[in-house]
Design a protein around this motif. Structure first.
Motif, PDB file in Angstrom:
ATOM      1  N   PRO A  35     -36.146   4.352   4.461  1.00  0.00           N
ATOM      2  CA  PRO A  35     -35.460   3.202   3.859  1.00  0.00           C
ATOM      3  C   PRO A  35     -34.827   3.566   2.510  1.00  0.00           C
ATOM      4  O   PRO A  35     -35.489   4.113   1.629  1.00  0.00           O
ATOM      5  CB  PRO A  35     -36.586   2.171   3.699  1.00  0.00           C
ATOM      6  CG  PRO A  35     -37.546   2.512   4.792  1.00  0.00           C
ATOM      7  CD  PRO A  35     -37.511   4.024   4.868  1.00  0.00           C
ATOM      8  N   GLY A  36     -33.536   3.299   2.412  1.00  0.00           N
ATOM      9  CA  GLY A  36     -32.780   3.634   1.204  1.00  0.00           C
ATOM     10  C   GLY A  36     -32.186   5.030   1.252  1.00  0.00           C
ATOM     11  O   GLY A  36     -31.332   5.377   0.434  1.00  0.00           O
ATOM     12  N   PHE A  37     -32.615   5.842   2.207  1.00  0.00           N
ATOM     13  CA  PHE A  37     -32.130   7.220   2.350  1.00  0.00           C
ATOM     14  C   PHE A  37     -31.858   7.505   3.833  1.00  0.00           C
ATOM     15  O   PHE A  37     -32.205   8.558   4.356  1.00  0.00           O
ATOM     16  CB  PHE A  37     -33.159   8.213   1.802  1.00  0.00           C
ATOM     17  CG  PHE A  37     -33.477   7.988   0.356  1.00  0.00           C
ATOM     18  CD1 PHE A  37     -32.726   8.596  -0.639  1.00  0.00           C
ATOM     19  CD2 PHE A  37     -34.515   7.149  -0.014  1.00  0.00           C
ATOM     20  CE1 PHE A  37     -33.002   8.375  -1.978  1.00  0.00           C
ATOM     21  CE2 PHE A  37     -34.806   6.918  -1.351  1.00  0.00           C
ATOM     22  CZ  PHE A  37     -34.050   7.532  -2.331  1.00  0.00           C
ATOM     23  N   GLU A  38     -31.214   6.546   4.495  1.00  0.00           N
ATOM     24  CA  GLU A  38     -31.007   6.626   5.934  1.00  0.00           C
ATOM     25  C   GLU A  38     -30.187   7.842   6.354  1.00  0.00           C
ATOM     26  O   GLU A  38     -30.305   8.319   7.476  1.00  0.00           O
ATOM     27  CB  GLU A  38     -30.343   5.343   6.452  1.00  0.00           C
ATOM     28  CG  GLU A  38     -31.263   4.139   6.452  1.00  0.00           C
ATOM     29  CD  GLU A  38     -31.396   3.438   5.095  1.00  0.00           C
ATOM     30  OE1 GLU A  38     -30.713   3.835   4.120  1.00  0.00           O
ATOM     31  OE2 GLU A  38     -32.203   2.493   5.005  1.00  0.00           O
ATOM     32  N   GLU A  39     -29.356   8.356   5.453  1.00  0.00           N
ATOM     33  CA  GLU A  39     -28.509   9.504   5.805  1.00  0.00           C
ATOM     34  C   GLU A  39     -29.275  10.824   5.799  1.00  0.00           C
ATOM     35  O   GLU A  39     -28.815  11.818   6.346  1.00  0.00           O
ATOM     36  CB  GLU A  39     -27.304   9.598   4.846  1.00  0.00           C
ATOM     37  CG  GLU A  39     -27.653  10.043   3.438  1.00  0.00           C
ATOM     38  CD  GLU A  39     -28.305   8.987   2.536  1.00  0.00           C
ATOM     39  OE1 GLU A  39     -28.641   9.344   1.399  1.00  0.00           O
ATOM     40  OE2 GLU A  39     -28.486   7.823   2.958  1.00  0.00           O
ATOM     41  N   LEU A  40     -30.460  10.844   5.213  1.00  0.00           N
ATOM     42  CA  LEU A  40     -31.270  12.065   5.149  1.00  0.00           C
ATOM     43  C   LEU A  40     -32.263  12.058   6.307  1.00  0.00           C
ATOM     44  O   LEU A  40     -33.102  11.165   6.401  1.00  0.00           O
ATOM     45  CB  LEU A  40     -31.994  12.165   3.812  1.00  0.00           C
ATOM     46  CG  LEU A  40     -31.085  12.188   2.579  1.00  0.00           C
ATOM     47  CD1 LEU A  40     -31.912  12.168   1.300  1.00  0.00           C
ATOM     48  CD2 LEU A  40     -30.163  13.400   2.622  1.00  0.00           C
ATOM     49  N   LYS A  41     -32.187  13.053   7.153  1.00  0.00           N
ATOM     50  CA  LYS A  41     -32.986  13.074   8.385  1.00  0.00           C
ATOM     51  C   LYS A  41     -34.058  14.165   8.410  1.00  0.00           C
ATOM     52  O   LYS A  41     -34.966  14.102   9.218  1.00  0.00           O
ATOM     53  CB  LYS A  41     -32.078  13.296   9.605  1.00  0.00           C
ATOM     54  CG  LYS A  41     -30.881  12.392   9.676  1.00  0.00           C
ATOM     55  CD  LYS A  41     -31.236  11.005  10.067  1.00  0.00           C
ATOM     56  CE  LYS A  41     -29.964  10.187  10.300  1.00  0.00           C
ATOM     57  NZ  LYS A  41     -30.189   8.786  10.256  1.00  0.00           N
TER      58      LYS A  41
END
Length: 167
Positions: A35-41
């Motif tokens: 949450p808040g960093f959805e682009e980091l996988k």
């Protein structure tokens, strides 16, 4: 003939530890991000002090994104929740042994005032290296429980536990 497959490593940059080599097999994939960093996988757990119960959940792709995490059962032995069937399927969880649970720790000011987020545990399938931070709706847990209470609960419990997953 001695043939050995070399473990592939990835060089990552971190703010805390500088450049590090991490094994590809140690990278945990968060398909939804955090949450808040959805682009980091992709994240890796970094354990700077083996004698301390804290690690860093470090983004592989962004040196500036790292979270202090701990096993919540060390501080709250009575902590419990159930993983929903869809979460178990998403993370390919087949047994309790597949699961590790982490909670984010927030330190502002003095360490004695640190808090732990019990509302949104990070659940990792340790075999498949799949992870997800889940929100425990209607659980009674919050995001800022005191990390240190008067009596160390881990000493009372006398055990190291991880989350239960009904399988």
């Amino acid at each position: 003939m001695n043939i050995r497959k070399e473990m592939e490593t990835v060089k990552i940059a971190t703010r805390q530890f500088g450049e590090m080599d991490v094994r590809e097999q140690d990278i945990v994939r968060f398909e939804r991000g955090l949450p808040g960093f959805e682009e980091l996988k992709r994240f890796v757990f970094v354990e700077p002090e083996p004698d301390l119960p804290f690690s860093f959940l470090q983004s592989v792709d962004d040196a500036d994104v790292a979270f202090i995490v701990t096993n919540p059962f060390l501080f709250y032995p009575d902590y419990e929740f159930e993983l929903t069937e869809p979460t178990q399927e998403e993370l390919n969880i087949r047994s309790e042994r597949d699961v590790a649970v982490w909670s984010v720790v927030t330190v502002r000011g003095q360490a004695a005032e640190a808090t732990i987020n019990l509302l949104a545990p990070i659940v990792v399938n340790v075999k498949d290296k799949r992870g997800r931070q889940i929100v425990l709706h209607d659980s009674g847990y919050g995001t800022k429980h005191p990390l240190f209470r008067e009596k160390p609960p881990a000493a009372e419990a006398g055990e190291d536990r991880h989350a239960r997953a009904d399988t």
